[in-house]
Design an enzyme around this catalytic site. Structure first.
Site, PDB file in Angstrom:
ATOM      1  N   ARG A  77     -15.567 -33.796  32.583  1.00  0.00           N
ATOM      2  CA  ARG A  77     -15.944 -34.905  31.722  1.00  0.00           C
ATOM      3  C   ARG A  77     -17.292 -35.481  32.151  1.00  0.00           C
ATOM      4  O   ARG A  77     -17.697 -35.366  33.301  1.00  0.00           O
ATOM      5  CB  ARG A  77     -14.888 -36.001  31.768  1.00  0.00           C
ATOM      6  CG  ARG A  77     -13.566 -35.654  31.104  1.00  0.00           C
ATOM      7  CD  ARG A  77     -12.609 -36.824  31.199  1.00  0.00           C
ATOM      8  NE  ARG A  77     -12.400 -37.248  32.593  1.00  0.00           N
ATOM      9  CZ  ARG A  77     -12.998 -38.282  33.160  1.00  0.00           C
ATOM     10  NH1 ARG A  77     -13.853 -39.035  32.481  1.00  0.00           N
ATOM     11  NH2 ARG A  77     -12.763 -38.591  34.438  1.00  0.00           N
ATOM     12  N   LYS A 219      -8.738 -36.718  27.102  1.00  0.00           N
ATOM     13  CA  LYS A 219      -8.916 -38.073  27.617  1.00  0.00           C
ATOM     14  C   LYS A 219      -9.442 -39.031  26.550  1.00  0.00           C
ATOM     15  O   LYS A 219      -9.303 -40.243  26.694  1.00  0.00           O
ATOM     16  CB  LYS A 219      -9.847 -38.057  28.829  1.00  0.00           C
ATOM     17  CG  LYS A 219      -9.230 -37.367  30.048  1.00  0.00           C
ATOM     18  CD  LYS A 219      -7.866 -37.959  30.433  1.00  0.00           C
ATOM     19  CE  LYS A 219      -7.347 -37.353  31.731  1.00  0.00           C
ATOM     20  NZ  LYS A 219      -5.966 -37.809  32.060  1.00  0.00           N
ATOM     21  N   HIS A 239      -1.515 -43.557  33.826  1.00  0.00           N
ATOM     22  CA  HIS A 239      -2.087 -42.279  34.259  1.00  0.00           C
ATOM     23  C   HIS A 239      -1.246 -41.804  35.436  1.00  0.00           C
ATOM     24  O   HIS A 239      -1.535 -42.094  36.587  1.00  0.00           O
ATOM     25  CB  HIS A 239      -3.548 -42.472  34.656  1.00  0.00           C
ATOM     26  CG  HIS A 239      -4.265 -41.191  34.911  1.00  0.00           C
ATOM     27  ND1 HIS A 239      -5.282 -41.081  35.828  1.00  0.00           N
ATOM     28  CD2 HIS A 239      -4.121 -39.956  34.370  1.00  0.00           C
ATOM     29  CE1 HIS A 239      -5.735 -39.838  35.837  1.00  0.00           C
ATOM     30  NE2 HIS A 239      -5.039 -39.149  34.962  1.00  0.00           N
ATOM     31  N   SER A 257      -7.089 -37.591  41.986  1.00  0.00           N
ATOM     32  CA  SER A 257      -7.193 -36.170  42.294  1.00  0.00           C
ATOM     33  C   SER A 257      -7.072 -35.929  43.795  1.00  0.00           C
ATOM     34  O   SER A 257      -7.686 -36.631  44.601  1.00  0.00           O
ATOM     35  CB  SER A 257      -8.536 -35.641  41.785  1.00  0.00           C
ATOM     36  OG  SER A 257      -8.680 -34.272  42.084  1.00  0.00           O
ATOM     37  N   LYS A 261      -0.163 -35.667  43.278  1.00  0.00           N
ATOM     38  CA  LYS A 261       0.610 -36.160  42.132  1.00  0.00           C
ATOM     39  C   LYS A 261       1.391 -35.038  41.442  1.00  0.00           C
ATOM     40  O   LYS A 261       2.595 -35.174  41.177  1.00  0.00           O
ATOM     41  CB  LYS A 261      -0.337 -36.836  41.133  1.00  0.00           C
ATOM     42  CG  LYS A 261       0.349 -37.408  39.899  1.00  0.00           C
ATOM     43  CD  LYS A 261      -0.654 -38.088  38.986  1.00  0.00           C
ATOM     44  CE  LYS A 261      -1.667 -37.111  38.426  1.00  0.00           C
ATOM     45  NZ  LYS A 261      -2.534 -37.711  37.391  1.00  0.00           N
ATOM     46  N   THR A 262       0.716 -33.927  41.162  1.00  0.00           N
ATOM     47  CA  THR A 262       1.375 -32.812  40.480  1.00  0.00           C
ATOM     48  C   THR A 262       2.390 -32.136  41.394  1.00  0.00           C
ATOM     49  O   THR A 262       3.517 -31.854  40.996  1.00  0.00           O
ATOM     50  CB  THR A 262       0.326 -31.784  40.008  1.00  0.00           C
ATOM     51  OG1 THR A 262      -0.571 -32.420  39.093  1.00  0.00           O
ATOM     52  CG2 THR A 262       0.996 -30.607  39.315  1.00  0.00           C
ATOM     53  N   ASP A 276       0.907 -36.125  33.620  1.00  0.00           N
ATOM     54  CA  ASP A 276      -0.363 -36.855  33.626  1.00  0.00           C
ATOM     55  C   ASP A 276      -0.406 -38.161  32.838  1.00  0.00           C
ATOM     56  O   ASP A 276      -1.063 -39.097  33.265  1.00  0.00           O
ATOM     57  CB  ASP A 276      -1.467 -35.934  33.099  1.00  0.00           C
ATOM     58  CG  ASP A 276      -2.861 -36.432  33.440  1.00  0.00           C
ATOM     59  OD1 ASP A 276      -3.087 -36.820  34.608  1.00  0.00           O
ATOM     60  OD2 ASP A 276      -3.726 -36.424  32.552  1.00  0.00           O
ATOM     61  N   ARG A 342      -9.444 -24.949  35.559  1.00  0.00           N
ATOM     62  CA  ARG A 342      -8.254 -25.540  34.933  1.00  0.00           C
ATOM     63  C   ARG A 342      -7.429 -24.514  34.176  1.00  0.00           C
ATOM     64  O   ARG A 342      -7.909 -23.441  33.810  1.00  0.00           O
ATOM     65  CB  ARG A 342      -8.691 -26.618  33.934  1.00  0.00           C
ATOM     66  CG  ARG A 342      -9.357 -27.841  34.545  1.00  0.00           C
ATOM     67  CD  ARG A 342      -8.343 -28.872  34.946  1.00  0.00           C
ATOM     68  NE  ARG A 342      -8.940 -30.096  35.451  1.00  0.00           N
ATOM     69  CZ  ARG A 342      -8.256 -31.202  35.678  1.00  0.00           C
ATOM     70  NH1 ARG A 342      -6.959 -31.242  35.419  1.00  0.00           N
ATOM     71  NH2 ARG A 342      -8.850 -32.274  36.163  1.00  0.00           N
TER      72      ARG A 342
END
Length: 552
Positions: A77, A219, A239, A257, A261-262, A276, A342
């Site tokens: 982004r 996003k 988020h 990041s 989290k994942t 997410d 990704r």
């Protein structure tokens, strides 16, 4: 409560007609908004989109079966080129901070909008109708118009896939116009440079140009929901990732990041709601905004992330991944294009999921941070005031090598663990979170997945098995039975014991050989919290401010 489907069998996508029940063709609908073209591919199947991408030389098939594409100039982004139209709806509601939410004039938007419409009319177009929000009471109907077939595949993977009946009566609430090959003229169009993402809440349009990075689409929708849901629906947008246990208790994981989290939400004993973006409703439901996952694949291996690795197959979309020389085998360690490699895939590519993507009874919230200074406890329990304060702070740390010019750890703060996507002032989200926490009697935990025994370069990263054990103990209620002690610098409540975790690890000061060095480093980080929070003090009440570190 109606539920929006998170996936629809692929065969149904082949049979969608290009006319709604009212008789208006997609061509006519595009003409009504200013796009004049005969070349329209509507809700095209993933197989066909892959075939077109290969035929046009826009991608290749990896050895794992997924389509692999390059997104061009932008591999991430561009937050400095994301704008919100300032008008009657947004002028007094959006937090115009000058760095995250930047205003764009209505006149400039209208002129640029017409240019993009004209540009799209010269291209073969891929139109996809979908939705965001698994709870239909709050879902947003979307129409994506793009010039790239694989961006339509991305939207198929990431948004909620609709049935034929849902599509037959479909009227989009929001329209996303994505034109990667259209470059703005900054002097004439009012942009910063040739690429842009502009959100117009009055016209319900997301305008994207000059960038092929699919995250701008994802996003952009998230940013719109982050304004609409709290302002009009009394829903807290988050988020975060979320999962559900065997007793149907929901856990929520916030984290920037690199904080885990994942990884930590992908628990084999719990069902994944989403990885997410979620909403927390007034009647205590947590629902996924999306119908898929968009995971980083840098350094991915089957051993480290079996769920994500297994999802990279036919129908998935890899972005900016390099192959091993002379093969089509992905080299997930190669960062020659970007570290932000990704993959997107439908959520049902993951085996252990919650269907539909809605959980109830939230009982535990985890704020994940990778503290490279090694001074935060590996787990601590937060008071409501501390939870609000740390939510607004959104702390983690950048370590050497992650960005150019970083030679030693630096504190990094991102409000609400997602500042670039939050149009309202962070305290608005924090107050909603505090209210919901207290109403639902939720436990909030700060979990340090970073360093122990010293800072980065001296200490070591907290072992994943210990972090998992601490989170499991919190989820199972085992930490409700232990004694806590207050940390004198941060004011955090530290458990004195935890099953399957060495007790000496629980208090970070105990893991440092040089206790005075720990005190100095911890005080420095506490002061960084205070310095960062000065931005928010004017709109934070005493309850929130009382959650700050004790050291001033």
């Amino acid at each position: 409560m109606k539920i929006i489907s998170t996936f629809v069998p692929l065969l149904k996508q082949h049979t969608i007609k290009m006319t709604t029940k009212t008789g208006n063709s997609i061509k006519e609908q595009l003409f009504q908004i200013g796009i004049k073209t005969d070349s329209i591919n509507y809700n095209t199947s993933p197989e066909k989109l892959t075939e077109i991408s290969l035929k046009e030389g826009l991608g290749t098939i990896s050895s794992l079966g997924a389509l692999n594409v390059q997104t061009g100039e932008f591999t991430g982004r561009s937050p400095k080129d994301r704008f919100i139209v300032k008008d009657e709806i947004t002028a007094d509601t959006v937090w115009w901070d000058g760095t995250i939410n930047m205003p764009f004039s209505t006149a400039k938007f209208d002129a640029l909008h017409q240019k993009v419409l004209k540009h799209l009319g010269t291209k073969p177009l891929y139109v996809r109708d979908a939705a965001a929000g698994a709870d239909s009471r709050y879902n947003m109907k979307l129409r994506l118009v793009t010039e790239l077939p694989w961006v339509s595949l991305f939207a198929y993977n990431m948004f909620l896939r609709l049935s034929e009946d849902e599509l037959a009566d479909f009227t989009p609430e929001w329209t996303i116009l994505q034109a990667p090959s259209f470059f703005a003229n900054p002097e004439e169009d009012g942009t910063r440079q040739h690429n842009f993402t502009i959100i117009n809440f009055s016209k319900k349009i997301i305008l994207i140009g000059g960038s092929g990075y699919t995250g701008e689409v994802k996003k952009g929708v998230f940013s719109a929901l982050n304004f609409i849901l709290p302002s009009y629906k009394n829903v807290l947008p988050m988020h975060c990732s979320a999962n559900v246990g065997k007793n149907d208790d929901t856990a929520i994981f916030f984290g920037l990041s690199g904080t885990g989290k994942t990884t930590l939400s992908a628990d084999p004993t719990r069902r994944l709601i989403g990885d997410d973006e979620h909403g927390w409703t007034a009647d205590n439901h947590v629902f996924n905004f999306e119908g898929g996952c968009y995971a980083k694949v840098i350094d991915l291996s089957q051993e480290k992330e079996p769920d994500i690795f297994g999802a990279i197959k036919k129908g998935a979309l890899l972005e900016n991944v390099i192959y091993k020389k002379g093969t089509n085998e992905p080299d997930f360690e190669d960062t020659s294009i970007t570290q932000n490699t990704r993959v997107s895939y439908p959520i049902n590519f993951i085996k252990n999921i919650q269907t539909p993507s809605i959980g109830e009874n939230p009982k535990n919230i985890f704020f994940l941070t990778a503290d490279a200074f090694g001074v935060l406890p590996p787990i601590s329990k937060l008071t409501p005031s501390q939870a609000a304060y740390h939510f607004i702070s959104g702390y983690t740390a950048k370590v050497a090598g992650t960005e150019d010019g970083i030679d030693e750890p630096l504190p990094s703060f991102s409000a609400c663990f997602g500042a670039p996507f939050m149009p309202l002032h962070p305290t608005a989200y924090a107050k909603m979170l505090s209210s919901k926490m207290q109403e639902a009697n939720v436990n909030v935990w700060l979990v340090n997945t970073g360093w122990t025994g010293g800072a980065y370069g001296t200490g070591s990263r907290m072992k994943l098995k210990y972090t998992r054990a601490m989170i499991t103990a919190a989820l199972d209620g085992n930490l409700d039975q232990v004694t806590f002690a207050q940390d004198p610098i941060f004011g955090l409540n530290i458990p004195q014991e935890c099953i399957n975790v060495p007790s000496e690890l629980l208090n970070p000061r105990n893991t440092w050989q040089d206790k005075a060095a720990y005190d100095t480093k911890a005080t420095e980080l506490a002061k960084s919290f205070h310095k960062n929070f000065k931005t928010f003090e004017s709109q934070a009440d005493e309850t929130i401010l009382s959650g700050a570190p004790l050291v001033k």
